[in-house]
Design an enzyme around this catalytic site. Sequence first.
Site, mmCIF file in Angstrom:
data_model
loop_
_atom_site.group_PDB
_atom_site.id
_atom_site.type_symbol
_atom_site.label_atom_id
_atom_site.label_comp_id
_atom_site.label_asym_id
_atom_site.label_seq_id
_atom_site.Cartn_x
_atom_site.Cartn_y
_atom_site.Cartn_z
ATOM 1 N N THR A 1 40.355 -4.719 58.954
ATOM 2 C CA THR A 1 41.493 -5.595 59.267
ATOM 3 C C THR A 1 42.810 -4.825 59.258
ATOM 4 O O THR A 1 42.951 -3.817 58.576
ATOM 5 C CB THR A 1 41.599 -6.729 58.218
ATOM 6 O OG1 THR A 1 41.619 -6.144 56.933
ATOM 7 C CG2 THR A 1 40.462 -7.720 58.330
ATOM 8 N N ARG A 2 43.768 -5.338 60.026
ATOM 9 C CA ARG A 2 45.147 -4.860 59.995
ATOM 10 C C ARG A 2 46.046 -6.087 60.073
ATOM 11 O O ARG A 2 45.741 -7.031 60.789
ATOM 12 C CB ARG A 2 45.460 -3.962 61.202
ATOM 13 C CG ARG A 2 44.770 -2.614 61.195
ATOM 14 C CD ARG A 2 45.366 -1.689 60.132
ATOM 15 N NE ARG A 2 44.837 -0.342 60.202
ATOM 16 C CZ ARG A 2 43.779 0.103 59.510
ATOM 17 N NH1 ARG A 2 43.114 -0.692 58.716
ATOM 18 N NH2 ARG A 2 43.388 1.365 59.641
ATOM 19 N N HIS B 1 51.318 3.493 51.420
ATOM 20 C CA HIS B 1 51.676 4.872 51.033
ATOM 21 C C HIS B 1 50.954 5.357 49.771
ATOM 22 O O HIS B 1 51.357 6.338 49.172
ATOM 23 C CB HIS B 1 53.198 5.046 50.897
ATOM 24 C CG HIS B 1 53.912 4.825 52.200
ATOM 25 N ND1 HIS B 1 53.775 5.665 53.272
ATOM 26 C CD2 HIS B 1 54.733 3.831 52.613
ATOM 27 C CE1 HIS B 1 54.494 5.207 54.290
ATOM 28 N NE2 HIS B 1 55.082 4.087 53.921
ATOM 29 N N LYS C 1 40.442 -7.672 50.612
ATOM 30 C CA LYS C 1 40.983 -6.327 50.858
ATOM 31 C C LYS C 1 42.384 -6.208 50.256
ATOM 32 O O LYS C 1 43.269 -7.002 50.560
ATOM 33 C CB LYS C 1 41.042 -6.074 52.360
ATOM 34 C CG LYS C 1 41.551 -4.681 52.695
ATOM 35 C CD LYS C 1 41.492 -4.434 54.191
ATOM 36 C CE LYS C 1 42.172 -3.144 54.565
ATOM 37 N NZ LYS C 1 42.158 -2.917 56.013
ATOM 38 N N CYS D 1 41.717 6.566 54.602
ATOM 39 C CA CYS D 1 42.273 6.422 55.946
ATOM 40 C C CYS D 1 43.520 7.307 55.964
ATOM 41 O O CYS D 1 43.959 7.779 54.909
ATOM 42 C CB CYS D 1 42.644 4.946 56.137
ATOM 43 S SG CYS D 1 43.071 4.453 57.798
ATOM 44 N N HIS E 1 40.435 2.248 61.444
ATOM 45 C CA HIS E 1 39.192 1.677 60.931
ATOM 46 C C HIS E 1 39.520 0.943 59.625
ATOM 47 O O HIS E 1 40.594 1.115 59.054
ATOM 48 C CB HIS E 1 38.162 2.780 60.676
ATOM 49 C CG HIS E 1 38.611 3.760 59.633
ATOM 50 N ND1 HIS E 1 39.421 4.826 59.925
ATOM 51 C CD2 HIS E 1 38.405 3.809 58.286
ATOM 52 C CE1 HIS E 1 39.677 5.503 58.816
ATOM 53 N NE2 HIS E 1 39.087 4.904 57.804
ATOM 54 N N LYS F 1 49.073 -3.106 65.080
ATOM 55 C CA LYS F 1 49.425 -4.372 65.727
ATOM 56 C C LYS F 1 50.082 -4.161 67.081
ATOM 57 O O LYS F 1 50.030 -5.006 67.958
ATOM 58 C CB LYS F 1 50.333 -5.213 64.811
ATOM 59 C CG LYS F 1 51.659 -4.525 64.515
ATOM 60 C CD LYS F 1 52.546 -5.308 63.558
ATOM 61 C CE LYS F 1 52.232 -5.105 62.109
ATOM 62 N NZ LYS F 1 52.346 -3.697 61.623
HETATM 63 C C1 LIG Z 1 44.950 2.190 55.387
HETATM 64 C C2 LIG Z 1 45.768 1.819 56.591
HETATM 65 C C3 LIG Z 1 46.284 0.544 56.692
HETATM 66 C C4 LIG Z 1 47.063 0.199 57.783
HETATM 67 N N1 LIG Z 1 47.524 -1.092 57.885
HETATM 68 C C5 LIG Z 1 48.156 -1.472 59.007
HETATM 69 C C6 LIG Z 1 48.482 -2.841 59.202
HETATM 70 O O1 LIG Z 1 48.204 -3.695 58.348
HETATM 71 N N2 LIG Z 1 49.082 -3.192 60.372
HETATM 72 C C7 LIG Z 1 49.358 -2.283 61.330
HETATM 73 O O2 LIG Z 1 49.907 -2.658 62.368
HETATM 74 N N3 LIG Z 1 49.060 -0.971 61.181
HETATM 75 C C8 LIG Z 1 48.453 -0.555 60.050
HETATM 76 N N4 LIG Z 1 48.100 0.751 59.887
HETATM 77 C C9 LIG Z 1 48.475 1.741 60.895
HETATM 78 C C10 LIG Z 1 47.539 1.736 62.075
HETATM 79 O O3 LIG Z 1 46.210 1.538 61.685
HETATM 80 C C11 LIG Z 1 47.732 3.021 62.840
HETATM 81 O O4 LIG Z 1 49.105 3.093 63.204
HETATM 82 C C12 LIG Z 1 46.929 3.079 64.103
HETATM 83 O O5 LIG Z 1 45.578 2.780 63.840
HETATM 84 C C13 LIG Z 1 47.094 4.470 64.701
HETATM 85 O O6 LIG Z 1 46.245 4.589 65.808
HETATM 86 P P1 LIG Z 1 46.246 5.904 66.673
HETATM 87 O O7 LIG Z 1 45.365 5.599 67.828
HETATM 88 O O8 LIG Z 1 47.646 6.324 66.946
HETATM 89 O O9 LIG Z 1 45.618 7.022 65.724
HETATM 90 P P2 LIG Z 1 44.037 7.248 65.355
HETATM 91 O O10 LIG Z 1 43.374 5.969 65.097
HETATM 92 O O11 LIG Z 1 43.973 8.268 64.268
HETATM 93 O O12 LIG Z 1 43.476 7.868 66.672
HETATM 94 C C14 LIG Z 1 43.683 9.196 67.056
HETATM 95 C C15 LIG Z 1 42.407 9.655 67.704
HETATM 96 O O13 LIG Z 1 42.594 10.924 68.308
HETATM 97 C C16 LIG Z 1 41.395 11.653 68.159
HETATM 98 N N5 LIG Z 1 41.695 13.053 68.303
HETATM 99 C C17 LIG Z 1 42.507 13.789 67.510
HETATM 100 N N6 LIG Z 1 42.580 15.052 67.945
HETATM 101 C C18 LIG Z 1 41.806 15.128 69.045
HETATM 102 C C19 LIG Z 1 41.461 16.194 69.920
HETATM 103 N N7 LIG Z 1 41.949 17.429 69.753
HETATM 104 N N8 LIG Z 1 40.611 15.942 70.949
HETATM 105 C C20 LIG Z 1 40.116 14.680 71.135
HETATM 106 N N9 LIG Z 1 40.394 13.646 70.310
HETATM 107 C C21 LIG Z 1 41.227 13.857 69.284
HETATM 108 C C22 LIG Z 1 40.944 11.271 66.745
HETATM 109 O O14 LIG Z 1 39.590 11.543 66.532
HETATM 110 C C23 LIG Z 1 41.276 9.801 66.704
HETATM 111 O O15 LIG Z 1 40.194 8.990 67.105
HETATM 112 C C24 LIG Z 1 47.331 1.141 58.796
HETATM 113 C C25 LIG Z 1 46.800 2.437 58.694
HETATM 114 C C26 LIG Z 1 46.025 2.777 57.608
HETATM 115 C C27 LIG Z 1 45.472 4.169 57.514
#
Ligand SMILES: Cc1cc2nc3c(=O)[nH]c(=O)nc-3n(C[C@H](O)[C@H](O)[C@H](O)COP(=O)(O)OP(=O)(O)OC[C@H]3O[C@@H](n4cnc5c(N)ncnc54)[C@H](O)[C@@H]3O)c2cc1C
Length: 375
Positions: A48-49, A267, A262, A311, A45, A344
Amino acid sequence: MAEFDVAVVGLGATGSAALMTLARRGIRAVGIERFTPGHDRGSSHGETRMIRLGYFEHPSYVPLLRRTYQLWRELEAAAGRTFMHTTGIVEIGPPAGELVAGTLAASRLHNLPHEVLDAAALMQRFPAFRVPEDTIGVFQPDGGYLDVEPSLAAMIALAQSAGAQVKSGETVRSVKPHGQGVRIETDRGTIDAGSAIVSAGAWLTKLLPDLPATLRVTRQVQAWFEPDEPQLFAPERLPVFLLQYRQGVHYGCPLAGGSGLKIARHHHANETVDPDTVNRDVSATDEALIREAIAEHIPSANGRMLAAKTCLYTVTADHDFIIDRLPGAANVIVASPCSGHGFKFAPVLGEVLADLAIDGRTPHDISRFAFSRFD
Ligand SMILES: Cc1cc2nc3c(=O)[nH]c(=O)nc-3n(C[C@H](O)[C@H](O)[C@H](O)COP(=O)(O)OP(=O)(O)OC[C@H]3O[C@@H](n4cnc5c(N)ncnc54)[C@H](O)[C@@H]3O)c2cc1C
């Protein structure tokens, strides 16, 4: 026969992309999300990324990046709207620093278009920056930013229209091998599937406590500012940027949409947290950490802070992803593409994860993301 071929646990960017890819391949798939897709308590969330091709983290990401660019365009075509905005990216820092040296190495190895700007040329072309003489900038025309919440919603909608089931507000308690497949216990009942993709973000180790890797969850803060000279920060004047500064790396997006400029610190304070109890309020100390680099290097951005959100990063020791089968449970596929750079890759990882779940292998080179590196 199990009710589903594949169950996807966690519908952030990674799980949503996997669910969409599976459903569009005609696989009986279900996605289970403890909150609602698009929520703001995980990692996917914040509007933007960034997306970029010449990858300072390691050149071996570049083939996956080429494919993810292609798949973002395909997603846009399927959804009928734009998610990827190409502004170019400039990466700024000392020539020997990890950021600039890493980007140049990846760009040269993969023959990617890029320009090297000395400090004077950088400040002339992008007047928002103030940098010391010994700084350089690497400009890549393919860089840009992605719209986070709308693209995630589109992946969920496309998954559902291709037949996937989405269970929102349901928490998975355990994922275990069962017969030829897997059994998933949730707070609402039991789901049997041929295999499971566990993309639970910051909650991964709570769900799979025997994971053969150490993951650290860290608290991040992304903030939006009102610049004093907004004309310097329009997408025509300012690309997305990464700036290596004495205290680490800051990044930002040009003024786009209504929320302001933004800027965040990669880290942030690097503090380890529990995703269930993390402090989600943004403090004056958080703001000061982000402003430090702004005051020194982007002075005209140092206006009012309009908004800020926490985040989570889920960080491996080497900052590379984990995409692999769980040792001892071949039908459980673990996907942890965070360490702050995974968004991404969502479409290409959706493809990789669907390949692993359906065919047991993928043509993409994911050897860098194996559990065996932690042995
Ligand atoms: C501030 C910030 C800036 C970033 N900037 C960049 C960027 O510029 N470019 C880029 O490429 N990446 C960036 N990233 C990294 C990127 O956003 C993340 O790598 C990516 O969003 C991870 O997605 P995910 O689906 O793996 O994890 P999440 O989005 O955390 O999804 C995991 C999901 O699992 C659900 N869940 C967990 N446990 C359970 C359970 N037991 N039962 C059911 N559901 C469950 C959670 O509720 C969640 O919705 C950034 C991250 C952050 C925090």
